[in-house]
Design an enzyme around this catalytic site. Structure first.
Site, short mmCIF file in Angstrom:
data_model
loop_
_atom_site.label_atom_id
_atom_site.label_comp_id
_atom_site.label_asym_id
_atom_site.label_seq_id
_atom_site.Cartn_x
_atom_site.Cartn_y
_atom_site.Cartn_z
CE LYS A 143 -2.58 -22.45 25.06
NZ LYS A 143 -2.90 -21.17 24.45
CG LEU B 211 10.13 -21.91 9.27
CD1 LEU B 211 11.53 -21.45 8.73
CD2 LEU B 211 9.49 -23.28 8.59
CG LEU C 177 29.43 -28.52 22.88
CD1 LEU C 177 30.28 -29.14 20.53
CD2 LEU C 177 30.83 -28.04 23.02
#
Lengths: 526, 359
Positions: A141, A287, A526
């Site tokens: 979504k 976050l 990395l």
């Protein structure tokens, strides 16, 4: 949709409705009656076990019910048409398989406490598996709104290769940062500052990627971070942190670095996005998405519109999916810490013998790379990478940064011809240790990761065997490699074993015609 | 006179009975209706239909039996949408603008809250658990409705439905409390009532699976930690139970085997004795036990290696010391011509062979 009905019905059937009437009618009935049924058998056992014991067990079992509840919730969402394309086959298989065990469960009414615990496993398992299946569809979504390759376009060969969305004028890029929840603020992390670097290091070493069993956690060193984040032409503003306003504690981090990446014939300047890390205690604050948006915004501000990134999960849409391989260098330690296992018919002594390596490299002229090798290594690397569909476009400045050895970060070795003193081959690996969590004797796993390797004269297997030998000398415990580039040519022969980790590579706002084989990828992030 | 009395009595009983019957039917039907609505949102299949209504009537009977009320919402649920789903969404929309992100990410609070509601439902089912006062139950009910549905918007139920009315009041009086606050309060009450519930839930949180899910959900990008799935294995090996016990360091069964007459130096198909296996896996007690039962310390496997070779290869210092103390030969070569000390990366002085090999 019919199949989903079938599944839901199956789930409800599996759970069976038999005993207790305490049902929250607006929660899924099957779930709650199952909860009640299990509880009634649990309370029957109650006489035999202590109070604390049972309530522990109950809450544990109830959390597993919570999972099921979520699952059914998702099922309802699907029905309401929010998501349309899901692969239901595996779900049906799982629910069918579980049907049998659930039925056994109901016949076994006089279950002992141990039976009770055993019986919990399938339901837990079921809910988790189905959740995972469903989450694949749910995840999209977000990504369906982003300029990334979509699953539904996979077979559409008429779509042109290249940027999915054209660049917008810089003046139209959002100038101010995205909003964070009020207690937090954006900061730019200067990795050159020892203090900031230490903060970033601490955040990552305590909160970054772990394995599925939470036995290991990546422990990128400070030197490594400086190396990884300060390539030629890097942007300070792309090293983004989130701090708590009051305490100034660093709680989240994400980075981008610029890179020139060639896709087929076009060289595109992209951002390589990495080191997305949110403090464990703040995982629920969502976050991560806003951080991804913020790094995207800052990349756009530099007039760059494409990005490359990796993930362990399947998102829309990988350009390729790679497999990790591992070569034991210190098998005893790897077995002790649970990185690898010893089969019941195998002895430690034979395993040690199996992985024993010569004391020193075998190829004549094999030596550590030096600064003076940069031009020849660049030439070798550039020519080599041309054969891959997606690969970085390195120049001498890049090679000087990325390939020239740095103590404890990256190591590179060249083969210098004895007659002409020309560099004919080179290999490189970077050092990414992991913390070993909760082990009495070992705290650190030293892992070398294969980086870029090019041969023109030496056989690849021989060169990579020498890489193993020097890595062993440097006290690495394991040598890891992805099956990218020509790596498949040495993995089995040099006794690498397959790992449980898959790494998927993605491009942001760039469509490629068809998925690559992992051996067609010439890029190591990395 | 007595006729009239009897007549009146039967009329009164008849009235009471028919009223109760009507009441029973009305409850059953209203409950059925509500459930069917939820069912249709789910599926239209006949079978699940049947199960759902069955369980519905079952719980009605139950309601009649016991007066205890816990957050049971069937009397007040009128919406077309499944309530649970709506509740979930409320909590999503209430924070920030990234609801679309991954769609199903839930906060820790959500998790704790739904676990707590499940816990409450279950404890209510368990008759033997401690009784909770009606006031507290109503308070929990109100908080639950706020958390899952938001402020009360349904019409006031009729005064005759005592419990429904009381619940409605409990919900209504909380007004426009934010769902998060309601969840927190709900959790507080539960924690106070059942302190063990908290310890149970935290122990669950430490559980590997849980962590795995949360880490996968919240951090979808970046590298991957991979470990070997491949097991070191050799195929054609045949070994006896005693070898397996030695391998696992199971001294109890090992002792049983030896006392049961199994030869202590019996070899597996690779020529290894139980002592080889005990040394290989580093089980010093098992090795001591075998030695105390006169195991031959210097037997060789098919590659000419003694237990001391094994100890040296595997860097098992304390076991190697034990073997040397028990007169293990330091000057035996294996088929590749190596002394035990040659196989050992660490240089233990006491393992060096006495023969003039150093010259």
């Amino acid at each position: 949709m019919t199949s989903l009905n079938f599944i839901l019905q199956n789930i409800i059937l599996c759970l069976d409705v038999d005993s207790c009437g305490y049902i929250l009618s607006d929660l899924p009935l099957g779930l709650y009656s199952a909860a009640c049924r299990r509880l009634s058998s649990a309370s029957r056992c109650k006489q035999s076990i202590t109070g604390l014991d049972i309530s522990d067990r109950l809450s544990k079992f109830l959390s597993s019910q919570t999972n099921l509840y979520r699952l059914i919730l998702r099922g309802k969402k699907l029905i309401r048409g929010k998501v349309d394309a899901v692969d239901f086959d595996s779900m049906i298989r799982i629910s069918m398989a579980n049907n049998g065990s659930a039925n056994d469960d109901t016949t076994n009414q006089n279950s002992s406490p141990s039976d009770l615990l055993k019986n919990e496993a399938p339901i837990d398992e079921l809910s988790r598996e189905i959740q995972e299946t469903l989450s694949v569809s749910q995840r999209h979504k977000f990504w369906e709104t982003q300029p990334v390759g979509q699953f539904k376009d996979l077979r559409d060969s008429t779509l042109p290769e290249g940027p999915i969305e054209p660049p917008t004028p810089l003046s139209e890029v959002k100038q101010e940062p995205y909003n964070l929840p009020t207690p937090y603020e954006w900061v730019t992390c200067d990795i050159n500052s020892e203090e900031t670097c230490l903060e970033v290091y601490n955040l990552l070493s305590n909160n970054y990627v772990e394995d599925d069993e939470n036995m290991f956690r990546f422990n990128y060193s400070k030197e490594f971070l400086r190396w990884a984040l300060h390539p030629p032409g890097y942007f300070k503003t792309w090293h983004i942190g989130v701090r708590v306003k009051t305490s100034k504690k660093l709680v989240a981090f994400i980075t981008g670095i610029p890179a020139k990446i060639r896709v087929n014939k076009d060289i595109v300047t992209m951002a390589e996005v990495n080191f997305l890390c949110v403090h464990k205690k703040l995982r629920s604050k969502r976050l991560a998405p806003v951080m991804i948006k913020e790094v995207t915004r800052r990349v756009h501000l530099e007039n760059i519109w494409q990005a490359a990134y990796t993930a362990g999960v399947v998102l829309p849409t990988p350009i390729t999916s790679c497999q990790y391989w591992h070569r034991s260098l210190n098998p005893k330690k790897l077995i002790d810490v649970g990185f690898s296992r010893l089969g019941p018919r195998m002895t430690m002594s034979r395993t040690m013998k199996l992985y024993k390596l010569p004391d020193s490299p075998l190829t004549p002229g094999f030596r550590k790379m030096e600064l003076r090798d940069v031009p020849s290594v660049t030439r070798l690397l550039k020519a080599y990478l041309l054969q891959f569909i997606v690969a970085p476009d390195f120049d001498e400045i890049d090679v000087e940064h990325w390939i020239v050895p740095k103590e404890g970060v990256v190591d590179s070795f060249v083969v210098e011809s004895q007659e002409t003193h020309e560099v004919t081959d080179f290999c490189s690996f970077y050092s990414l240790p992991s913390s070993i969590l909760g082990h009495p004797n070992h705290t650190n796993l030293k892992a070398a990761y294969s980086y870029y390797n090019v041969v023109t004269k030496t056989p690849l297997v021989q060169l990579m065997n020498d890489a193993l030998i020097v890595a062993k000398q440097m006290d690495f415990d394991v040598f890891n490699a992805l099956d990218v580039m020509h790596n498949e040519g040495f993995l089995k022969e040099l006794k690498y074993g397959p790992g449980d980790g898959k790494l998927h590579y993605y491009l942001y706002n760039y469509r490629i015609k068809s998925m690559l084989k992992s051996s067609e990828l010439g890029l190591v992030l990395l | 006179m007595s006729d009239w009395q009897q007549y009146a009595q039967s009329i009164v009983f008849g009235l009471i009975f028919s009223f109760l019957l009507a009441k029973l039917f009305s409850i059953i039907f209203s409950f059925r209706d509500q459930n069917l609505r939820i069912t249709r949102a789910n599926s239209d299949e006949d079978q699940s239909y049947q199960i759902l209504s069955e369980s519905g009537s079952e719980s009605v009977h139950d309601e009649k039996k016991s007066g205890a009320e816990f957050p049971r919402d069937h009397n007040t649920s009128d919406e077309e949408e499944p309530l649970v789903v709506q509740g979930q969404e409320n909590t999503w929309t209430s924070s920030d603008t990234d609801d679309d992100w991954e769609g199903v990410e839930s906060t820790e609070l959500d998790e704790a809250f739904s676990a707590a509601t499940a816990f409450v439902a279950a404890t209510a089912a368990d008759r033997s658990s401690q009784k909770v006062s009606t006031d507290l139950q109503l308070q929990l009910y109100g908080l639950y409705k706020i958390a899952t549905e938001g402020p009360c918007t349904t019409p006031q139920p009729s005064a005759l439905k005592m419990t429904a009315r009381a619940k409605w009041n409990a919900w209504q009086k909380l007004g426009a409390m934010p769902p998060e606050e309601a969840m927190v309060k709900y959790l507080d009450i539960i924690t106070e009532l059942y302190p063990t519930w908290v310890s149970g839930s935290t122990s669950k949180r430490k559980d590997g699976n849980d962590n795995e899910r949360s880490s996968k959900d919240t951090r979808p990008m970046g590298p991957v930690f991979s470990s070997l799935i491949h097991e070191e294995e050799s195929d054609e090996l045949k070994l006896d139970a005693i070898h397996a016990f030695a391998r696992e360091g199971d001294t109890k069964n090992l002792l049983k085997c030896v006392e049961g007459g199994v030869p202590v130096d019996i070899k597996d198909s690779e020529g290894r004795t139980p002592l080889h296996w005990a040394v290989d896996r580093g089980h010093i007690e098992a090795a001591e036990l075998l030695l105390s039962r006169n195991a031959d310390v210097n037997l060789k496997d098919n590659e000419g290696q003694t237990a001391l070779h094994y100890a040296a290869v595997c860097e098992r210092e304390s076991i190697a010391e034990l073997l040397v103390k028990r007169n293990a030969a330091k000057d035996v070569k294996d088929d590749d011509g190596n002394y035990p000390s040659d196989l050992c990366e660490s240089k233990w002085p006491w393992i060096q062979p006495q023969v003039p090999s150093l010259e």
